[in-house]
Scaffold this active site. Structure first.
Site, mmCIF file in Angstrom:
data_model
loop_
_atom_site.group_PDB
_atom_site.id
_atom_site.type_symbol
_atom_site.label_atom_id
_atom_site.label_comp_id
_atom_site.label_asym_id
_atom_site.label_seq_id
_atom_site.Cartn_x
_atom_site.Cartn_y
_atom_site.Cartn_z
ATOM 1 N N SER A 120 -11.396 -31.357 18.380
ATOM 2 C CA SER A 120 -10.745 -32.333 17.506
ATOM 3 C C SER A 120 -11.776 -33.056 16.657
ATOM 4 O O SER A 120 -12.825 -33.475 17.165
ATOM 5 C CB SER A 120 -9.968 -33.360 18.337
ATOM 6 O OG SER A 120 -8.900 -32.757 19.020
ATOM 7 N N ARG A 140 -1.324 -30.133 27.499
ATOM 8 C CA ARG A 140 -1.956 -31.449 27.448
ATOM 9 C C ARG A 140 -1.133 -32.417 28.272
ATOM 10 O O ARG A 140 0.043 -32.644 27.978
ATOM 11 C CB ARG A 140 -2.067 -31.954 26.008
ATOM 12 C CG ARG A 140 -2.722 -33.337 25.898
ATOM 13 C CD ARG A 140 -2.828 -33.802 24.452
ATOM 14 N NE ARG A 140 -3.491 -35.082 24.360
ATOM 15 C CZ ARG A 140 -2.872 -36.272 24.441
ATOM 16 N NH1 ARG A 140 -1.560 -36.324 24.588
ATOM 17 N NH2 ARG A 140 -3.553 -37.398 24.364
ATOM 18 N N LYS A 143 -0.381 -40.203 20.937
ATOM 19 C CA LYS A 143 -1.790 -40.489 21.201
ATOM 20 C C LYS A 143 -2.107 -41.876 20.640
ATOM 21 O O LYS A 143 -2.618 -42.006 19.530
ATOM 22 C CB LYS A 143 -2.686 -39.419 20.575
ATOM 23 C CG LYS A 143 -4.096 -39.399 21.158
ATOM 24 C CD LYS A 143 -4.867 -38.170 20.694
ATOM 25 C CE LYS A 143 -6.233 -38.114 21.345
ATOM 26 N NZ LYS A 143 -7.029 -36.964 20.892
#
Length: 213
Positions: A110, A41, A139
């Site tokens: 998610s 990511r 995040k």
């Protein structure tokens, strides 16, 4: 049929947290501690950087039989032959992702609300990342933390395997698994650790001990 995968200790990379050691070397060390799945990511990286990093990670992971999941970027996953893709609620719909990656690659999604659990996106997915369990600096635009009670309630409604996500540290392992999660997803507690192997081993030992009870 989707390839087998183990959600027990799911490492998500972060190039900023890895620092000068780098993502690939951090992952190399962490998998010796018991990581079972790795997600690349890096939303700010260029496509070329993602392809290069994913290729290097595959060289590290494949001798151990650990799948590489690419966050969001279906094109990168297909270009390097990664084992799967993970998408969020604002990314490409899972039915479109499944059409592109085929039936054999792993597809994660998610979720953070009961409404999302009841949505059409779950059909093509193989597992759910449910959270965030806690607030997390990795995040900033994440949804409101759900805590252990929220995790347990959502797991009870989920029809797919679940990995708990969001701000998880080693001391949270037992409660996350007791809430019904099949594993825990970790970023900073391993990526930023001075000794990624030892940090991962702490998680893995706790998971093994909990399951042996």
């Amino acid at each position: 049929m989707t390839m087998p995968f183990d959600l027990s200790l799911y490492l998500i990379t972060d190039s900023g947290l890895a620092g000068p050691r780098g993502v690939v070397e951090t992952v190399r060390q962490a998998i010796t501690g018991g990581v079972t799945l790795v997600q690349l990511r890096d939303p700010d990286a260029t496509t070329r950087t993602l392809v290069d990093t994913a290729t290097a990670l595959l060289d590290v992971l494949r001798p151990y039989g650990i799948p590489l999941i690419v966050n969001d970027r279906v094109d990168v996953a297909l270009a390097v032959g990664a084992e799967g893709v993970h998408v969020g609620q604002s990314d490409m719909p899972t039915d479109k992702v499944r059409q592109l990656i085929g039936p054999d690659r792993i597809l994660g999604l998610s979720t953070s609300t009961f409404e999302q659990l009841a949505g059409d996106d779950l059909g093509p997915a193989d597992y759910l990342g449910i959270g965030p369990l806690f607030a997390t600096s990795t995040k900033p635009n994440a949804s409101t933390p759900i805590g252990f009670d929220g995790l347990a309630a959502m797991v009870a409604k989920a029809s797919l395997p679940v990995v708990a996500i969001g701000g998880i540290k080693a001391e949270h392992v037992e409660r996350a698994l007791a809430a019904g999660a099949d594993g825990v997803s970790v970023i900073s507690a391993i990526m930023a650790a001075e000794d990624p192997a030892r940090a991962a081993r702490d998680f893995a030992d706790r998971i093994e001990h909990f399951r042996s009870q």
